[in-house]
Design a protein around this motif. Structure first.
Motif: not given
Length: 230
Positions: A170-185, A187-192
């Motif tokens: 659950v936690v791992a999936s939520l991290i990705v589900a939140i992180g990918l839209p932030l990456q599209l924007l 906000i999240v980039r590079g090694p993170l």
């Protein structure tokens, strides 16, 4: 098929998916390396076999996603049929969009390897290359993350796998589900952007092995609900 049989097939699909997804990604990264689009296209032409193999592996990964969609739905629908169907739809969308992205890549490979008199204008080829290679692959991945979150929540709620393992999912999936839209924007980039996938690997490999070895807990053991047994 019984729920246990579906769980064991899902376990194989989990491990198979990982086994084809990572090599496909590595092959494409190597085949499209270089500074500037001209260099990337030149590298692509030199590694044409890698691109074709990556496309094949991506296609196999798409089938694995469909298998996971169906088998996890069969396992979790007893907990909540509507949520399970939504998760199935997300995993189907993931598989289809992932596989559908490679015809454009193979078309670009044909342009990169074309020779006179069939060679295209270099500027036009580079423009097409920028369009194909710079497209974000985050849409299918987001469908994956949402579907995985729902399936993991249903596995947790139904106590179908060990609670600690389900929580990791659950936690791992939520991290990705939140992180990918932030990456599209942006906000999240590079090694993170790569690190957000590590918890998912920590879930999918153990749960794949668990499903293969143990299957899924019978309903009479895991919940108070009656109905189908595994």
């Amino acid at each position: 098929m019984t729920r246990t049989t579906n769980a064991r097939i899902a376990g194989v699909a989990y491990l198979f998916y990982i086994g084809v997804a990572f090599p496909s990604m590595m092959l494409m990264d190597r085949a499209t390396s270089g500074v500037g689009m001209a260099a990337k296209l030149a590298t692509m032409a030199q590694h044409a076999t890698d691109v074709r193999l990556a496309a094949l592996l991506s296609l196999l990964g798409g089938f694995a996603a469909l298998v996971l969609a169906v088998t996890l739905y069969a396992v979790t629908r007893v907990e909540d049929a509507d949520l399970s169907m939504l998760a199935l739809s997300c995993r189907v969308a993931e598989g289809v969009t992932g596989a559908a992205s490679f015809p454009a890549t193979l078309g670009l490979l044909a342009l990169a390897t074309a020779t006179a008199p069939n060679a295209s204008d270099p500027a036009a080829t580079q423009a097409i290359g920028a369009f194909v290679l710079d497209q974000p692959s985050l849409i299918g991945a987001t469908f994956f993350a949402v579907g995985s979150t729902i399936f993991c929540w249903l596995l947790l709620r139904g106590r179908m796998i060990p609670v600690a393992l389900a929580w990791i999912g659950v936690v791992a999936s939520l991290i990705v589900a939140i992180g990918l839209p932030l990456q599209l924007l942006g906000i999240v980039r590079g090694p993170l952007a790569q690190l957000i996938w590590l918890p998912m690997a920590a879930f999918e490999i153990p749960v794949g092995i668990w499903f293969i070895v143990k299957g899924v807990r019978p309903l009479g053991v895991s919940t108070e609900k009656g109905g189908e047994q595994s």
